[in-house]
Scaffold this motif. Structure first.
Motif, PDB file in Angstrom:
ATOM      1  N   VAL A  47       0.852  -1.190   0.000  1.00  0.00           N
ATOM      2  CA  VAL A  47       0.000   0.000   0.000  1.00  0.00           C
ATOM      3  C   VAL A  47       0.889   1.242   0.000  1.00  0.00           C
ATOM      4  O   VAL A  47       1.779   1.371   0.845  1.00  0.00           O
ATOM      5  CB  VAL A  47      -0.930   0.021   1.229  1.00  0.00           C
ATOM      6  N   VAL A  48       0.642   2.145  -0.933  1.00  0.00           N
ATOM      7  CA  VAL A  48       1.412   3.392  -1.006  1.00  0.00           C
ATOM      8  C   VAL A  48       0.512   4.531  -0.539  1.00  0.00           C
ATOM      9  O   VAL A  48      -0.542   4.781  -1.131  1.00  0.00           O
ATOM     10  CB  VAL A  48       1.929   3.660  -2.428  1.00  0.00           C
ATOM     11  N   HIS A  49       0.926   5.189   0.541  1.00  0.00           N
ATOM     12  CA  HIS A  49       0.083   6.212   1.159  1.00  0.00           C
ATOM     13  C   HIS A  49       0.001   7.477   0.311  1.00  0.00           C
ATOM     14  O   HIS A  49       0.761   7.677  -0.645  1.00  0.00           O
ATOM     15  CB  HIS A  49       0.593   6.543   2.565  1.00  0.00           C
ATOM     16  N   ASP A  50      -0.934   8.354   0.676  1.00  0.00           N
ATOM     17  CA  ASP A  50      -1.087   9.629  -0.022  1.00  0.00           C
ATOM     18  C   ASP A  50      -0.123  10.659   0.545  1.00  0.00           C
ATOM     19  O   ASP A  50       0.770  10.337   1.336  1.00  0.00           O
ATOM     20  CB  ASP A  50      -2.526  10.113   0.055  1.00  0.00           C
ATOM     21  N   ALA A  51      -0.292  11.905   0.151  1.00  0.00           N
ATOM     22  CA  ALA A  51       0.648  12.951   0.551  1.00  0.00           C
ATOM     23  C   ALA A  51       0.611  13.241   2.047  1.00  0.00           C
ATOM     24  O   ALA A  51       1.547  13.825   2.593  1.00  0.00           O
ATOM     25  CB  ALA A  51       0.364  14.234  -0.233  1.00  0.00           C
ATOM     26  N   PHE A  52      -0.455  12.812   2.743  1.00  0.00           N
ATOM     27  CA  PHE A  52      -0.557  13.064   4.176  1.00  0.00           C
ATOM     28  C   PHE A  52       0.271  12.091   5.008  1.00  0.00           C
ATOM     29  O   PHE A  52       0.439  12.286   6.213  1.00  0.00           O
ATOM     30  CB  PHE A  52      -2.025  13.000   4.622  1.00  0.00           C
ATOM     31  N   GLY A  53       0.764  11.020   4.411  1.00  0.00           N
ATOM     32  CA  GLY A  53       1.541  10.053   5.169  1.00  0.00           C
ATOM     33  C   GLY A  53       0.694   8.874   5.603  1.00  0.00           C
ATOM     34  O   GLY A  53      -0.408   8.664   5.112  1.00  0.00           O
ATOM     35  N   GLU A 117       4.505 -16.323   5.394  1.00  0.00           N
ATOM     36  CA  GLU A 117       3.063 -16.073   5.330  1.00  0.00           C
ATOM     37  C   GLU A 117       2.599 -15.600   3.962  1.00  0.00           C
ATOM     38  O   GLU A 117       1.395 -15.495   3.716  1.00  0.00           O
ATOM     39  CB  GLU A 117       2.663 -15.036   6.381  1.00  0.00           C
ATOM     40  N   CYS A 118       3.532 -15.281   3.064  1.00  0.00           N
ATOM     41  CA  CYS A 118       3.184 -14.772   1.731  1.00  0.00           C
ATOM     42  C   CYS A 118       3.271 -15.883   0.695  1.00  0.00           C
ATOM     43  O   CYS A 118       4.226 -16.668   0.688  1.00  0.00           O
ATOM     44  CB  CYS A 118       4.113 -13.625   1.341  1.00  0.00           C
ATOM     45  N   THR A 119       2.279 -15.947  -0.192  1.00  0.00           N
ATOM     46  CA  THR A 119       2.268 -16.969  -1.239  1.00  0.00           C
ATOM     47  C   THR A 119       3.322 -16.730  -2.313  1.00  0.00           C
ATOM     48  O   THR A 119       3.661 -17.631  -3.075  1.00  0.00           O
ATOM     49  CB  THR A 119       0.900 -17.015  -1.933  1.00  0.00           C
ATOM     50  N   GLY A 120       3.800 -15.492  -2.425  1.00  0.00           N
ATOM     51  CA  GLY A 120       4.678 -15.113  -3.523  1.00  0.00           C
ATOM     52  C   GLY A 120       3.998 -14.253  -4.556  1.00  0.00           C
ATOM     53  O   GLY A 120       4.635 -13.762  -5.490  1.00  0.00           O
ATOM     54  N   ALA A 121       2.687 -14.033  -4.388  1.00  0.00           N
ATOM     55  CA  ALA A 121       1.933 -13.126  -5.266  1.00  0.00           C
ATOM     56  C   ALA A 121       1.766 -11.791  -4.554  1.00  0.00           C
ATOM     57  O   ALA A 121       1.309 -11.751  -3.405  1.00  0.00           O
ATOM     58  CB  ALA A 121       0.576 -13.715  -5.600  1.00  0.00           C
ATOM     59  N   VAL A 122       2.155 -10.690  -5.226  1.00  0.00           N
ATOM     60  CA  VAL A 122       2.120  -9.369  -4.594  1.00  0.00           C
ATOM     61  C   VAL A 122       1.506  -8.352  -5.544  1.00  0.00           C
ATOM     62  O   VAL A 122       1.936  -8.218  -6.698  1.00  0.00           O
ATOM     63  CB  VAL A 122       3.531  -8.886  -4.182  1.00  0.00           C
ATOM     64  N   GLY A 123       0.501  -7.625  -5.048  1.00  0.00           N
ATOM     65  CA  GLY A 123      -0.078  -6.517  -5.777  1.00  0.00           C
ATOM     66  C   GLY A 123       0.313  -5.201  -5.148  1.00  0.00           C
ATOM     67  O   GLY A 123       0.995  -5.156  -4.121  1.00  0.00           O
ATOM     68  N   ILE A 124      -0.111  -4.109  -5.769  1.00  0.00           N
ATOM     69  CA  ILE A 124       0.176  -2.774  -5.257  1.00  0.00           C
ATOM     70  C   ILE A 124      -1.104  -1.942  -5.317  1.00  0.00           C
ATOM     71  O   ILE A 124      -1.884  -2.051  -6.263  1.00  0.00           O
ATOM     72  CB  ILE A 124       1.317  -2.098  -6.054  1.00  0.00           C
ATOM     73  N   ALA A 125      -1.339  -1.148  -4.283  1.00  0.00           N
ATOM     74  CA  ALA A 125      -2.477  -0.237  -4.248  1.00  0.00           C
ATOM     75  C   ALA A 125      -2.002   1.100  -3.699  1.00  0.00           C
ATOM     76  O   ALA A 125      -1.087   1.146  -2.868  1.00  0.00           O
ATOM     77  CB  ALA A 125      -3.598  -0.797  -3.367  1.00  0.00           C
ATOM     78  N   GLY A 126      -2.601   2.187  -4.162  1.00  0.00           N
ATOM     79  CA  GLY A 126      -2.180   3.496  -3.683  1.00  0.00           C
ATOM     80  C   GLY A 126      -3.269   4.533  -3.839  1.00  0.00           C
ATOM     81  O   GLY A 126      -4.204   4.362  -4.633  1.00  0.00           O
ATOM     82  N   PHE A 127      -3.112   5.631  -3.096  1.00  0.00           N
ATOM     83  CA  PHE A 127      -4.123   6.683  -3.017  1.00  0.00           C
ATOM     84  C   PHE A 127      -3.510   8.028  -3.368  1.00  0.00           C
ATOM     85  O   PHE A 127      -2.474   8.408  -2.802  1.00  0.00           O
ATOM     86  CB  PHE A 127      -4.709   6.743  -1.606  1.00  0.00           C
ATOM     87  N   CYS A 128      -4.148   8.757  -4.290  1.00  0.00           N
ATOM     88  CA  CYS A 128      -3.676  10.083  -4.688  1.00  0.00           C
ATOM     89  C   CYS A 128      -2.229   9.959  -5.167  1.00  0.00           C
ATOM     90  O   CYS A 128      -1.976   9.296  -6.156  1.00  0.00           O
ATOM     91  CB  CYS A 128      -3.838  11.062  -3.514  1.00  0.00           C
ATOM     92  N   PHE A 133       1.951   6.334  -7.873  1.00  0.00           N
ATOM     93  CA  PHE A 133       2.988   5.313  -7.711  1.00  0.00           C
ATOM     94  C   PHE A 133       2.485   3.957  -8.205  1.00  0.00           C
ATOM     95  O   PHE A 133       3.228   3.202  -8.846  1.00  0.00           O
ATOM     96  CB  PHE A 133       3.415   5.209  -6.247  1.00  0.00           C
ATOM     97  N   ALA A 134       1.233   3.616  -7.872  1.00  0.00           N
ATOM     98  CA  ALA A 134       0.690   2.321  -8.288  1.00  0.00           C
ATOM     99  C   ALA A 134       0.658   2.198  -9.803  1.00  0.00           C
ATOM    100  O   ALA A 134       0.837   1.102 -10.348  1.00  0.00           O
ATOM    101  CB  ALA A 134      -0.706   2.128  -7.697  1.00  0.00           C
ATOM    102  N   LEU A 135       0.428   3.306 -10.508  1.00  0.00           N
ATOM    103  CA  LEU A 135       0.463   3.281 -11.965  1.00  0.00           C
ATOM    104  C   LEU A 135       1.891   3.228 -12.490  1.00  0.00           C
ATOM    105  O   LEU A 135       2.227   2.391 -13.338  1.00  0.00           O
ATOM    106  CB  LEU A 135      -0.256   4.514 -12.521  1.00  0.00           C
ATOM    107  N   VAL A 136       2.736   4.113 -11.989  1.00  0.00           N
ATOM    108  CA  VAL A 136       4.126   4.164 -12.455  1.00  0.00           C
ATOM    109  C   VAL A 136       4.832   2.830 -12.240  1.00  0.00           C
ATOM    110  O   VAL A 136       5.641   2.384 -13.069  1.00  0.00           O
ATOM    111  CB  VAL A 136       4.883   5.306 -11.734  1.00  0.00           C
ATOM    112  N   MET A 137       4.510   2.142 -11.130  1.00  0.00           N
ATOM    113  CA  MET A 137       5.219   0.918 -10.782  1.00  0.00           C
ATOM    114  C   MET A 137       4.494  -0.334 -11.250  1.00  0.00           C
ATOM    115  O   MET A 137       4.943  -1.452 -10.985  1.00  0.00           O
ATOM    116  CB  MET A 137       5.449   0.885  -9.270  1.00  0.00           C
TER     117      MET A 137
END
Length: 251
Positions: A47-53, A117-128, A133-137
């Motif tokens: 999870v990538v946070h927004d500009a507020f942290g 605990e992780c299967t090896g599959a990883v997604g990304i989500a982000g706000f503002c 970042f979620a798009l660029v990455m």
């Protein structure tokens, strides 16, 4: 107790988010880590946070993700220095598409990949900002990407998203900095054969999935939280991630 539907697990649990340290190329930073209840392993979401942290609002987001049966990790992109200086640096690195902030996100992904605990599959989500970042990455080794109002869209869009993973994106039509973003992204993924679910919600603006300070003022300016839309957006995200981050246990 967990319930099972197909290959996906749905959980309800009442535990606190854990703050951890993760190693990055520029030194250790703190991050939030949240695991579902029950027995793993689980797919993970960075999870990538927004500009507020990453304050209490991000803890609630982390819990929502873990309740849906995903391991959630949120790196603190402002871990080095004061917020104002960090914001300037992080946005500069976002525009250039390289630097410590991107390395920190990748380090968070690499950290969860080391966990049993992780299967090896990883997604990304982000706000503002995090949605950008979620798009660029999205071409950088993730299984799926979920940008929430990642506006303005990165440029040049087609070049930035070359080789992108599947994308589930959510926008608000009243977003003053997101005019036409949903249509532009939809055309781009269609033209390039990228699996996607892109939705623009007509009655909300920017930050509709974040509980930020001064909500009444934010709504006047085209920002602000909306619970029903937030719930629908997350329903779409989890359905999309269920498909594209199907649990595949490690060999």
């Amino acid at each position: 107790m967990p319930t099972t539907t197909g290959n996906r697990r749905r959980f309800r649990r009442f535990v606190d988010v854990t703050q951890i340290k993760i190693d990055t190329p520029a030194g250790p930073i703190d991050a939030l880590l949240d695991l579902p209840a029950g027995a793993g392993p689980w797919p993970a979401i960075v999870v990538v946070h927004d500009a507020f942290g990453y304050g209490p609002d991000k803890e609630a987001t982390s819990r929502r993700i873990a309740d849906a049966g995903y391991l959630a990790i949120t790196p603190n992109l402002y871990a080095r220095g004061g917020r104002v200086r960090c914001i300037t640096r992080v946005f500069r690195e976002l525009l250039s598409k390289r630097g410590r902030a991107l390395d920190d996100v990748l380090a968070a992904r690499d950290h969860v990949l080391t966990l049993p605990e992780c299967t090896g599959a990883v997604g990304i989500a982000g706000f503002c900002m995090g949605g950008q970042f979620a798009l660029v990455m999205s071409p950088m080794g993730f299984g799926a990407s979920a940008p929430f109002y990642g506006t303005p869209l990165p440029r040049p869009l087609e070049e930035t998203l070359a080789g992108a993973c599947p994308i589930v994106a959510s926008f608000g039509r009243r977003d003053p900095i997101g005019k036409g973003a949903a249509d532009a992204l939809r055309k781009m993924v269609q033209d390039n054969g990228i699996p996607a679910d892109i939705k623009e919600y007509p009655d909300v603006g920017h930050s509709f999935a974040n509980k930020l300070p001064a909500q009444p003022l934010l709504r006047i300016t085209g920002f602000g939280y909306h619970e029903d839309v937030t719930n629908d957006a997350w329903r779409r995200v989890f359905a999309f991630f269920d498909e594209h981050l199907a649990a595949t246990p490690r060999a």
